[in-house]
Motif scaffolding. Structure first.
Motif, short mmCIF file in Angstrom:
data_model
loop_
_atom_site.label_atom_id
_atom_site.label_comp_id
_atom_site.label_asym_id
_atom_site.label_seq_id
_atom_site.Cartn_x
_atom_site.Cartn_y
_atom_site.Cartn_z
N THR A 124 2.50 2.67 4.16
CA THR A 124 1.34 2.79 4.99
C THR A 124 1.77 1.91 6.22
O THR A 124 1.39 2.03 7.43
CB THR A 124 0.53 2.38 4.22
OG1 THR A 124 -0.01 3.39 3.13
CG2 THR A 124 -0.85 2.41 5.02
N PHE A 125 2.43 0.99 5.92
CA PHE A 125 2.74 -0.02 7.16
C PHE A 125 3.87 0.40 8.13
O PHE A 125 4.14 -0.43 8.88
CB PHE A 125 2.94 -1.52 6.45
CG PHE A 125 1.81 -2.02 5.79
CD1 PHE A 125 0.70 -2.51 6.95
CD2 PHE A 125 1.60 -2.04 4.52
CE1 PHE A 125 -0.58 -3.05 6.13
CE2 PHE A 125 0.47 -2.52 3.94
CZ PHE A 125 -0.63 -3.09 4.96
N ARG A 126 4.27 1.67 8.03
CA ARG A 126 4.98 2.26 8.87
C ARG A 126 4.11 2.44 10.23
O ARG A 126 4.63 2.39 11.15
CB ARG A 126 5.50 3.55 8.49
CG ARG A 126 7.05 3.73 7.94
CD ARG A 126 8.40 3.22 8.76
NE ARG A 126 9.45 3.21 8.34
CZ ARG A 126 10.34 2.69 8.72
NH1 ARG A 126 10.45 2.18 10.04
NH2 ARG A 126 11.70 2.64 8.47
N ASN A 127 2.87 2.53 9.93
CA ASN A 127 1.88 2.49 11.03
C ASN A 127 1.55 1.18 11.26
O ASN A 127 0.81 0.36 10.92
CB ASN A 127 0.59 3.26 10.31
CG ASN A 127 -0.34 3.41 11.30
OD1 ASN A 127 -0.48 2.78 12.26
ND2 ASN A 127 -1.38 4.39 11.06
N ILE A 167 0.92 -1.45 -0.13
CA ILE A 167 0.01 0.23 -0.02
C ILE A 167 0.74 1.34 0.00
O ILE A 167 1.47 1.53 0.78
CB ILE A 167 -1.03 -0.01 1.32
CG1 ILE A 167 -1.89 -1.21 1.31
CG2 ILE A 167 -1.83 1.25 0.95
CD1 ILE A 167 -2.79 -1.21 2.54
N GLY A 168 0.60 2.10 -1.35
CA GLY A 168 1.53 3.15 -1.20
C GLY A 168 0.65 4.36 -0.82
O GLY A 168 -0.61 4.49 -0.31
N GLY A 169 1.03 5.69 -1.24
CA GLY A 169 0.12 6.84 -0.90
C GLY A 169 -1.19 6.88 -1.77
O GLY A 169 -2.31 7.22 -1.15
N GLY A 227 -8.07 2.55 0.35
CA GLY A 227 -7.43 2.03 1.24
C GLY A 227 -5.98 2.36 1.21
O GLY A 227 -5.16 1.38 1.59
N CYS A 228 -5.75 3.37 0.76
CA CYS A 228 -4.42 4.09 0.46
C CYS A 228 -3.73 4.98 1.59
O CYS A 228 -4.43 5.09 2.38
CB CYS A 228 -4.22 4.52 -0.86
SG CYS A 228 -4.55 3.52 -2.34
#
Length: 592
Positions: free
Chosen positions: A550-553, A431-433, A458-459
Motif C-alpha cells: 500500500t505504501f508504494r502509494n 498495510i497489505g491488501g 484501512g487496507c
C-alpha cells in the motif's frame, strides 16, 4: 444541423458509475439515448454526451429533468428539475408497461424493487448501505479474474455447478472466491456462483416477505449487458422467460421516466447550445470548497525534494553471482493473495527479488518463482541456499514442502526489516491488501502488537477497489492524489459506506484528483482511529516506519506525515519487507 424550433423532453440519470440520457419527441418516441461510464468526471462526460446530442439533433430546445444518486447536487447548482430515480422508473413502468407486477432494478452500487398493485401506491424498496447484490460486486469479481465484465458473463454461460458464495462486501467476498480458486474450481462455475449469490442477495434483502409475482420487469445496466444474470434471477425466483420482461433499453429506464415527467417537473426550456456553455463554464468557474484537507504536495519540485529526504532507505543491492559456489540467504513471504521472494548475499545485499500473485494457489506460485530464478542464472548449481526462512499466510505449507530452515511469524519478519530501515524505530505499520499489522516498540523491543480482524477499511483493497471502480489503475490514481489542490475529507468509514461520501463529493463538484487524495487520508484515518483505535498520536513515537505494498502509494505516506507531524521512514521495497525481514532472519541465525 440547425433545429432550434424542435422541442425535446430529456431525462438525465447520473449514477455512481454511469451517466444515462434519454430524449423523447412530442409523440413520446425515443430519438436519442446514451449510456457512458463517467469515472467520476461528471462534467467531462456530460460535455461529451451533449456534443453527441448536438451532432444528432442540432441546436434544439430542451425540457430537462435530472435523476440519480449523484444527480441531485448538479440539478440544484444548475437550476434544473430533479426527480428521485425510483419515482422516475415507476412512472415509466406505469405508462408503458401496465402489466408489470414487480420491478427489479440493479445499478452500479444500489438495487431497487417496486411492487405494483392496482388501486395502491407502489411499494418501493431500496438496498441500504451494503453494496452486496449490485453491479459493483460483479465488477470486483471481474477484476479479480482480470477480465472484462462481459467476459464474466461468457464464463457463467459455461458453468456446470453452483457453489455457495456470500454476496457481501466486495473486499471480504474475495476470500470466498479465492478459496474456490485454490480448490481448482473452474472460473466458469465461480462466475455463475457469483451471479447466483447476487440474485439471492437482492431477493432476500429487498422482497422481505412480499411475493414476487409476474410479470417481473428487469432494468439497469447489469441486466442489460449480462444475460446470464437475468437467467439466475429467473432460476432463484422460479420464473419462466415468458413471465419476465427485459425492455430493449433496460439501462436507461429512470432517464426515460424523467423524460416522461419533463412537462411537469422541468424548470423551463433551454437550448442545447446554452446547456453546453453551462457545462463548459463549470470547468473554469470559481468554486468554494468545504470539508477539505491540506494538499499533500504543493508542486512536482516539492515532491522531488521529499523523495531525496533521509527518511527513505534504499536497500543495498549487488549482482547475483553463479560463477563459483556462493552462499545466499532466502526469505519468502507467502501471503493470502501474493508471494514475495528476496535473496541476500553474505553482506546482506539484495541480489534477486520476485513478486507474484498467487491466483488462489500459493504453492504453485512459489514453484513458478523458483523456476524463474533457476532460469535466470547461467550456473544454477552454484547458487547455495545457506539458510532460508518463510513467513506469512502460507508459512507452514511452504516450510514443510520445501524444507525451509525457519518459519517465523509475520510481525517478527516485519519488525526485523523495519529495524534495518530505522534502528530506533518506535512504531511499525504494515498495510497489505486485506490486512494490517501495527507494532509498538519501546527500548528496542516489541511492547505490543495489533492486527485488524473483521474490517478491511484501512487496507490496500480499500483504495484499489475505488480506483478500479472509477476506471483508473492504482498507480495512476496514486499519482493523481499527490498534487490534488483540494483533497476531500471522506472521513473514516468502511469500504461500502464510503460510497455515500464519494457520491456527496461528486455532487459538490469534486474532481477525481481531490477524491483520490481524500482516499489517501482516509486509509490512514481508518487504520489509526477506526481499526487500531489509537487514542493519542504520541503513542506512535517519533520514529515511524511504514511498509507493505500500500505504501508504494507515496500520497498515503505523506498523508500519515501530515496527520502525525512526524517524518515517516520507508524503504524503496515496501511490498517486499516481509520477505526481506525473513531473509535477514535466516542470515543472522545462520551466522550465529
Amino acid at each position: 444541423m440547425e433545429n432550434s424550433e424542435k422541442l425535446y423532453r430529456v431525462g438525465v440519470d447520473i449514477g455512481s458509475t454511469t451517466m444515462k440520457v434519454a430524449a423523447m419527441d412530442d409523440t413520446g418516441a425515443l430519438v436519442f439515448s446514451a449510456y457512458q461510464r463517467h469515472q467520476a468526471d461528471i462534467r467531462g462526460t456530460a460535455a461529451d454526451i451533449a456534443k453527441q446530442f448536438y451532432n444528432t439533433l442540432g441546436n434544439c430546445r430542451l425540457k430537462l429533468v435530472i435523476t440519480g444518486s449523484v444527480g441531485m447536487g448538479y440539478a440544484h447548482r444548475l437550476g434544473i428539475g430533479f426527480v428521485q430515480e425510483v419515482v422516475a422508473a415507476a412512472e415509466m413502468v406505469k405508462q408503458r408497461y401496465p402489466e408489470v407486477s414487480t420491478f427489479i432494478d440493479m445499478g452500479g452500487e444500489d438495487s431497487k424493487m417496486i411492487f405494483f398493485e392496482k388501486g395502491k401506491v407502489p411499494d418501493i424498496r431500496m438496498n441500504g448501505s451494503c453494496a452486496g447484490g449490485t453491479g459493483a460486486f460483479i465488477d470486483q469479481t471481474a477484476m479479480l479474474f482480470h477480465v472484462e465484465t462481459k467476459e464474466l458473463n461468457a464464463l457463467a454461460a459455461q458453468a456446470e455447478n453452483i457453489h455457495p458464495i456470500a454476496s457481501r462486501c466486495g473486499v471480504f467476498s474475495k476470500t470466498d472466491i479465492q478459496n474456490l480458486m485454490s480448490r481448482n474450481i473452474s472460473r466458469a462455475d465461480i462466475a455463475a456462483s457469483v451471479f447466483n449469490a447476487v440474485a439471492m442477495q437482492v431477493v432476500a434483502s429487498l422482497a422481505r416477505g412480499m411475493d414476487i409475482t409476474p410479470t417481473v420487469f428487469f432494468c439497469g445496466g447489469p441486466f442489460a449487458f449480462l444475460p446470464e444474470l437475468q437467467k439466475h434471477f429467473r432460476r432463484v425466483l422460479g420464473l419462466t422467460e415468458e413471465q419476465c420482461l427485459l425492455p430493449e433499453n433496460a439501462q436507461i429506464i429512470p432517464a426515460s421516466g424523467c423524460a416522461l415527467l419533463a412537462d411537469e417537473q422541468s424548470t423551463g426550456i433551454l437550448t442545447l447550445d446554452e446547456l453546453i456553455r453551462t457545462i463548459e463554464a463549470g470547468h473554469t468557474e470559481e468554486q468554494h470548497f468545504e470539508n477539505r484537507l491540506p494538499r499533500l504536495f504543493v508542486s512536482q519540485e516539492d515532491y522531488d525534494l521529499w523523495l531525496k529526504a533521509e527518511n527513505i532507505y534504499y536497500v543495498p543491492r549487488a549482482e547475483l553471482q553463479s560463477d563459483s559456489p556462493t552462499p545466499y540467504f532466502l526469505g519468502v513471504d507467502s501471503g493470502s493473495t501474493t508471494t514475495k521472494l528476496v535473496l541476500l548475499n553474505a553482506h546482506g545485499d539484495i541480489v534477486y527479488t520476485d513478486y507474484q500473485r498467487n491466483e488462489g494457489d500459493s504453492f504453485k506460485a512459489f514453484c513458478g518463482m523458483l523456476q524463474t530464478l533457476y532460469r535466470s542464472v547461467t550456473q544454477p548449481q552454484n547458487i547455495v541456499i545457506a539458510a532460508s526462512a518463510v513467513t506469512g499466510y502460507g508459512e507452514n505449507l511452504i516450510k514443510t514442502a520445501f524444507n525451509f530452515d525457519f518459519g517465523i511469524v509475520e510481525t517478527m519478519a516485519h519488525f526485523s526489516a523495519a529495524k534495518q530501515v530505522e534502528p530506533n524505530v518506535s512504531f511499525v505499520l504494515d498495510i497489505g491488501g486485506q490486512d494490517m499489522k501495527a507494532i509498538f516498540v519501546e527500548n528496542g523491543s516489541i511492547r505490543r502488537m495489533e492486527i485488524n480482524e473483521a474490517c478491511s477499511s484501512g487496507c490496500g483493497s480499500f483504495i484499489e477497489t475505488f480506483a478500479n471502480m472509477m476506471g483508473y489503475p492504482v498507480a495512476e490514481f496514486a499519482k493523481l492524489s499527490c498534487f490534488a489542490p483540494h483533497p476531500c475529507d471522506l472521513g473514516t468509514r468502511c469500504t461500502v459506506f464510503m460510497n455515500s461520501k464519494v457520491k456527496q463529493a461528486m455532487q459538490e463538484g469534486a474532481e477525481v484528483n481531490d477524491i483520490a487524495a481524500g482516499f489517501s487520508y482516509s486509509v490512514v484515518k481508518n487504520c489509526l482511529f477506526k481499526v487500531l483505535k489509537i487514542k493519542n498520536i504520541e503513542e506512535l513515537g517519533k520514529h515511524i516506519v511504514v511498509q507493505g505494498g500500500t505504501f508504494r502509494n507515496h500520497s498515503i505516506v505523506r498523508a500519515l506525515e501530515k496527520m502525525t507531524g512526524c517524518q515517516v521512514s520507508f524503504s524503496d521495497i515496501p511490498e517486499l519487507m516481509g520477505a526481506y525481514g525473513a531473509a535477514l532472519y535466516a542470515m543472522r541465525h545462520h551466522q550465529k
